[in-house]
Design a protein around this motif. Structure first.
Motif, PDB file in Angstrom:
ATOM      1  N   ASP A   9      -9.442  -0.609 -10.202  1.00 27.86           N
ATOM      2  CA  ASP A   9      -7.713   0.671 -10.099  1.00 27.86           C
ATOM      3  C   ASP A   9      -7.667   0.188  -8.678  1.00 27.86           C
ATOM      4  N   ARG A  10      -6.801   1.935  -7.890  1.00 31.63           N
ATOM      5  CA  ARG A  10      -6.339   1.439  -7.284  1.00 31.63           C
ATOM      6  C   ARG A  10      -7.599   1.145  -5.699  1.00 31.63           C
ATOM      7  N   SER A  11      -7.859   0.807  -5.518  1.00 36.29           N
ATOM      8  CA  SER A  11      -9.136   0.439  -4.216  1.00 36.29           C
ATOM      9  C   SER A  11      -8.432   1.727  -3.135  1.00 36.29           C
ATOM     10  N   HIS A  54       3.512  12.069 -11.880  1.00 37.98           N
ATOM     11  CA  HIS A  54       3.961  11.621 -10.358  1.00 37.98           C
ATOM     12  C   HIS A  54       5.685  10.577 -10.330  1.00 37.98           C
ATOM     13  N   ARG A  55       4.532   9.240 -11.924  1.00 41.75           N
ATOM     14  CA  ARG A  55       5.767   8.228 -12.243  1.00 41.75           C
ATOM     15  C   ARG A  55       6.704   9.067 -13.349  1.00 41.75           C
ATOM     16  N   ARG A  56       6.422  10.236 -13.914  1.00 44.24           N
ATOM     17  CA  ARG A  56       8.166  10.348 -14.042  1.00 44.24           C
ATOM     18  C   ARG A  56       9.036  10.443 -13.709  1.00 44.24           C
ATOM     19  N   ALA A 109      -5.639  -5.147  -3.991  1.00 41.71           N
ATOM     20  CA  ALA A 109      -6.728  -4.612  -3.606  1.00 41.71           C
ATOM     21  C   ALA A 109      -7.109  -3.483  -4.862  1.00 41.71           C
ATOM     22  N   ARG A 110      -8.608  -3.486  -5.307  1.00 41.28           N
ATOM     23  CA  ARG A 110      -8.968  -2.947  -6.331  1.00 41.28           C
ATOM     24  C   ARG A 110     -10.525  -2.331  -6.113  1.00 41.28           C
ATOM     25  N   THR A 111     -10.597  -1.489  -6.998  1.00 39.65           N
ATOM     26  CA  THR A 111     -12.036  -1.133  -6.348  1.00 39.65           C
ATOM     27  C   THR A 111     -12.783  -1.368  -8.097  1.00 39.65           C
ATOM     28  N   PRO A 132      -0.786  -1.436 -14.671  1.00 44.01           N
ATOM     29  CA  PRO A 132       0.352  -0.931 -14.043  1.00 44.01           C
ATOM     30  C   PRO A 132       0.302  -0.895 -12.707  1.00 44.01           C
ATOM     31  N   ARG A 133      -0.528  -0.692 -12.059  1.00 47.23           N
ATOM     32  CA  ARG A 133      -0.733  -0.509 -10.470  1.00 47.23           C
ATOM     33  C   ARG A 133       0.427  -1.637  -9.693  1.00 47.23           C
ATOM     34  N   GLY A 134       0.911  -2.697 -10.315  1.00 50.69           N
ATOM     35  CA  GLY A 134       1.497  -3.302  -9.676  1.00 50.69           C
ATOM     36  C   GLY A 134       2.954  -2.576  -9.152  1.00 50.69           C
ATOM     37  N   CYS A 135       3.984  -3.987  -8.399  1.00 51.11           N
ATOM     38  CA  CYS A 135       5.105  -3.099  -7.476  1.00 51.11           C
ATOM     39  C   CYS A 135       6.002  -2.129  -8.689  1.00 51.11           C
ATOM     40  N   PHE A 136       6.117  -0.809  -8.247  1.00 49.04           N
ATOM     41  CA  PHE A 136       6.910   0.075  -9.546  1.00 49.04           C
ATOM     42  C   PHE A 136       8.378  -0.813  -8.382  1.00 49.04           C
TER      43      PHE A 136
HETATM   44  C1  HEM Z   1       9.757  -7.676  -1.450  1.00 50.53           C
HETATM   45  C2  HEM Z   1       9.860  -6.548  -2.083  1.00 50.53           C
HETATM   46  C3  HEM Z   1       7.801  -5.675  -2.193  1.00 50.53           C
HETATM   47  C4  HEM Z   1       7.010  -6.202  -2.493  1.00 50.53           C
HETATM   48  C5  HEM Z   1       7.120  -8.193  -1.999  1.00 50.53           C
HETATM   49  C6  HEM Z   1       6.204  -5.270  -2.396  1.00 50.53           C
HETATM   50  C7  HEM Z   1       4.922  -5.524  -2.417  1.00 50.53           C
HETATM   51  C8  HEM Z   1       3.970  -4.685  -3.754  1.00 50.53           C
HETATM   52  C9  HEM Z   1       2.213  -4.963  -3.544  1.00 50.53           C
HETATM   53  C10 HEM Z   1       1.456  -5.970  -3.605  1.00 50.53           C
HETATM   54  C11 HEM Z   1       1.762  -3.183  -4.225  1.00 50.53           C
HETATM   55  C12 HEM Z   1       0.348  -3.121  -4.343  1.00 50.53           C
HETATM   56  C13 HEM Z   1       1.044  -3.883  -5.936  1.00 50.53           C
HETATM   57  C14 HEM Z   1      -0.815  -3.953  -6.197  1.00 50.53           C
HETATM   58  O1  HEM Z   1      -1.518  -3.479  -6.228  1.00 50.53           O
HETATM   59  O2  HEM Z   1      -0.740  -4.546  -7.769  1.00 50.53           O
HETATM   60  C15 HEM Z   1       3.389  -2.845  -4.489  1.00 50.53           C
HETATM   61  C16 HEM Z   1       3.025  -1.454  -4.747  1.00 50.53           C
HETATM   62  C17 HEM Z   1       4.134  -0.758  -5.202  1.00 50.53           C
HETATM   63  N1  HEM Z   1       5.753  -0.899  -4.566  1.00 50.53           N
HETATM   64 FE1  HEM Z   1       6.293  -2.511  -3.981  1.00 50.53          FE
HETATM   65  N2  HEM Z   1       6.966  -4.123  -2.718  1.00 50.53           N
HETATM   66  C18 HEM Z   1       8.656  -4.338  -2.702  1.00 50.53           C
HETATM   67  C19 HEM Z   1       8.861  -3.739  -2.901  1.00 50.53           C
HETATM   68  C20 HEM Z   1       9.429  -2.218  -3.126  1.00 50.53           C
HETATM   69  C21 HEM Z   1      10.355  -1.001  -3.514  1.00 50.53           C
HETATM   70  C22 HEM Z   1      11.845  -2.506  -3.243  1.00 50.53           C
HETATM   71  C23 HEM Z   1       9.361  -0.329  -3.542  1.00 50.53           C
HETATM   72  C24 HEM Z   1      10.849   1.115  -4.300  1.00 50.53           C
HETATM   73  C25 HEM Z   1      12.113   1.225  -3.571  1.00 50.53           C
HETATM   74  C26 HEM Z   1       8.977  -0.038  -4.067  1.00 50.53           C
HETATM   75  C27 HEM Z   1       8.151   0.276  -4.116  1.00 50.53           C
HETATM   76  C28 HEM Z   1       6.087   0.566  -4.309  1.00 50.53           C
HETATM   77  C29 HEM Z   1       5.570   1.638  -4.914  1.00 50.53           C
HETATM   78  C30 HEM Z   1       5.791   3.117  -5.567  1.00 50.53           C
HETATM   79  C31 HEM Z   1       3.786   0.697  -5.183  1.00 50.53           C
HETATM   80  C32 HEM Z   1       3.194   1.609  -5.359  1.00 50.53           C
HETATM   81  C33 HEM Z   1       2.194   1.826  -6.748  1.00 50.53           C
HETATM   82  C34 HEM Z   1       1.168   2.205  -7.875  1.00 50.53           C
HETATM   83  O3  HEM Z   1       0.666   2.466  -6.739  1.00 50.53           O
HETATM   84  O4  HEM Z   1       1.750   2.375  -8.996  1.00 50.53           O
HETATM   85  N3  HEM Z   1       7.763  -1.767  -3.620  1.00 50.53           N
HETATM   86  N4  HEM Z   1       4.284  -3.191  -3.533  1.00 50.53           N
END
Ligand code: HEM
Length: 489
Positions: free
Chosen positions: A43-45, A73-75, A339-341, A432-436
């Motif tokens: 999960d999240r590191s 929070h996600r909801r 990163a993951r733990t 599920p922990r990829g970019c939201f």
């Molecule tokens: C090119 C643009 C972006 C890149 C490269 C990027 C990349 C990432 C990466 C690498 C993560 C961590 C994923 C993981 O650990 O698997 C992440 C998480 C996250 N991103 Fe992005 N992101 C981008 C744009 C955005 C945008 C536009 C938003 C919202 C408006 C956003 C919101 C989030 C949120 C809320 C998380 C946390 C998700 C979680 O903890 O479950 N990101 N992003």
């Protein structure tokens, strides 16, 4: 480095004497398996979460999925990534911000007289305007890019560059940044900043207060969502009604989830877009092909001598545009690793991984833009990884380092289409922990590429400015003048 030296896709490193060792994995299939299918084991590191904890302590980015708050929070923010919200709210706001950037660069090109000028800072500010307007209501006086455009429009000449050396970059006067966006820039530039910024808190509180007023009105049109904040408030209002309680708007959760979208979505997107300009300026043949694809993809805009509208950009599929965008995302190095733990004692490629170990999954380097390190016997892989074999294409090691959008295009019966599964990509993480915000990022990059390439030609830089450390471009406005005067038909 260590992985290559030891000729092993999995290595352990001692980051500092006081912490446990880290495991680094440089292999796409196994990393993808961890993020997509081994989500109970990894999960999240903690280290990644800690980056954000001081700034947005109640944002889900630093929570584990086992935390019951994570889903709640996600909801709260889930509507901000629906197709309806992206097309009706995000797209017009992003389009407006980057149309202002076109205005700034048109003025700069006029004043630069053929000299190059730096582009990254303008892109950074326009991306802030865009994400701000998507999340909070943005008044015209808050737009940094509009203020800069006005300043330049009122300027008749600039003498900052040498008249004898055309390669010397021009430096432009900068308009002062309004207080609220300034506090955001300061905070995003120093994520380690402890505590909270009073300006940011005040800005969010005022915006929430105004929205609360609108949402308590009986007039239906006042309830239409104009930004992500409105959506969150509408959800809270509905929950309060269901639970027969007063709505709670000014909560740490709402503040942090809103501000978290802003910081997660600003720097990442503007860095990727800026890399896009750099790559397109270095690869003139790709830029030319993309511009031709855009010209044939938006015939009405050509006929009517205008740039494509936000709606046209959202609703038109242009395979070469999608492919270039994906290639920019892959090559941008915006996020080099995930990163993951380990949440339990487990095994990775035959090695014991104790519970609590941090694992860094590399998203570039060997197996991405370089040939893989060694060949992993199938029986060393996890069962789920073996079962998923062949679902995603693999890089051709011979050209994986090249900027080549064609790798994302497939042809069937002579018809080209964009195939996002043709190659490995980890820039957004996965599962599920990829970019939201991945969908919003794609939308923003699409709008940026269309508007910028429609209006400008990003020329090759002189050798002294070709460094990867700098982002300077010669931006010619002949393209915009050309369609304005109808030279192209
Ligand atoms: C090119 C643009 C972006 C890149 C490269 C990027 C990349 C990432 C990466 C690498 C993560 C961590 C994923 C993981 O650990 O698997 C992440 C998480 C996250 N991103 Fe992005 N992101 C981008 C744009 C955005 C945008 C536009 C938003 C919202 C408006 C956003 C919101 C989030 C949120 C809320 C998380 C946390 C998700 C979680 O903890 O479950 N990101 N992003």
């Amino acid at each position: 480095m260590q992985a290559k030296k030891l000729n092993s896709p999995i290595v352990q490193v001692f980051v500092n004497p006081l912490t446990k060792t880290w495991v680094i994995l440089t292999e796409f299939r196994e990393s993808q398996d961890i993020m997509l299918r081994r989500t109970k084991e990894f999960d999240r590191s903690e280290e990644f979460g800690n980056i954000f904890k001081s700034l947005i302590p109640d944002h889900h980015i630093s929570m584990r999925m086992t935390n019951p708050q994570f889903k709640a929070h996600r909801r709260l923010i889930q509507d901000s990534m629906t197709p309806a919200f992206l097309n009706e709210v995000s797209a017009p706001r992003i389009y407006e911000a980057f149309t202002s950037l076109v205005g700034v660069w048109t003025e700069k090109a006029r004043l630069a007289n053929g000299h190059p000028f730096s582009a990254s800072d303008d892109c950074f500010k326009a991306a802030l305007d865009a994400i701000w307007a998507v999340i909070f209501p943005l008044g015209p006086k808050d737009s940094v890019t509009n203020a800069q455009r006005q300043l330049l429009a009122d300027t008749t000449s600039i003498n900052s560059a040498s008249s004898t050396n055309i390669d010397e970059p021009v430096v432009f006067p900068e308009t002062p940044i309004p207080d609220a966006p300034k506090s955001v820039l300061t905070l995003t530039e120093s994520l380690e900043h402890m505590g909270t910024s009073s300006q940011r808190e005040a800005m969010i509180a005022t915006a929430l207060e105004k929205a609360k007023g609108r949402f308590s009105s009986d007039r239906k049109e006042e309830h239409v969502a104009r930004c992500a904040m409105d959506d969150i408030l509408r959800r809270e209002l509905a929950a309060a009604k269901r639970e027969n309680r007063e709505p709670a708007y000014n909560t740490r959760t709402i503040f942090d989830e809103l501000f978290g979208l802003l910081i997660a979505g600003h720097d990442t997107t503007s860095t990727t877009a800026t890399w896009g300009f750099k790559l397109l300026s270095d690869h003139q043949e790709v830029q030319k092909k993309l511009r031709e694809a855009l010209r044939s993809g938006f015939p009405a805009a050509i006929t009517e001598c205008r740039q494509p509208t936000a709606e046209e950009i959202c609703n038109t599929q242009i395979p070469y545009l999608d492919a270039t965008q994906e290639e920019i995302i892959q090559k941008s190095m915006t996020s080099g690793g995930l990163a993951r733990t380990a949440m339990v004692d487990t095994v990775l490629l035959g090695h014991h991984i104790p519970k609590g170990t941090s694992v860094l999954l590399m998203g570039n380097g060997p197996d991405f833009i370089e040939p893989p390190i060694g060949k992993i016997p199938e029986d060393r892989r996890s069962k789920s990884c073996q079962e998923a074999k062949g679902r995603i294409g693999s890089w051709d090691p011979a050209d994986s380092n090249l900027f080549k959008p064609e790798r994302w295009i497939t042809k069937e019966d002579g018809k080209e289409s964009f195939d996002p599964t043709s190659d490995p990509l980890l820039t957004f993480g996965l599962g599920p922990r990829g970019c939201f915000g991945r969908r919003m990022a794609h939308l923003e990059l699409k709008i940026v590429l269309v508007l910028l390439l429609w209006n400008f030609e990003l020329q090759s830089l002189p050798g002294t400015l070709m460094l990867f450390a700098t982002f300077e471009f010669i931006i010619e406005w002949s393209w915009s003048l050309s369609w304005k005067f109808g030279i192209f038909d």
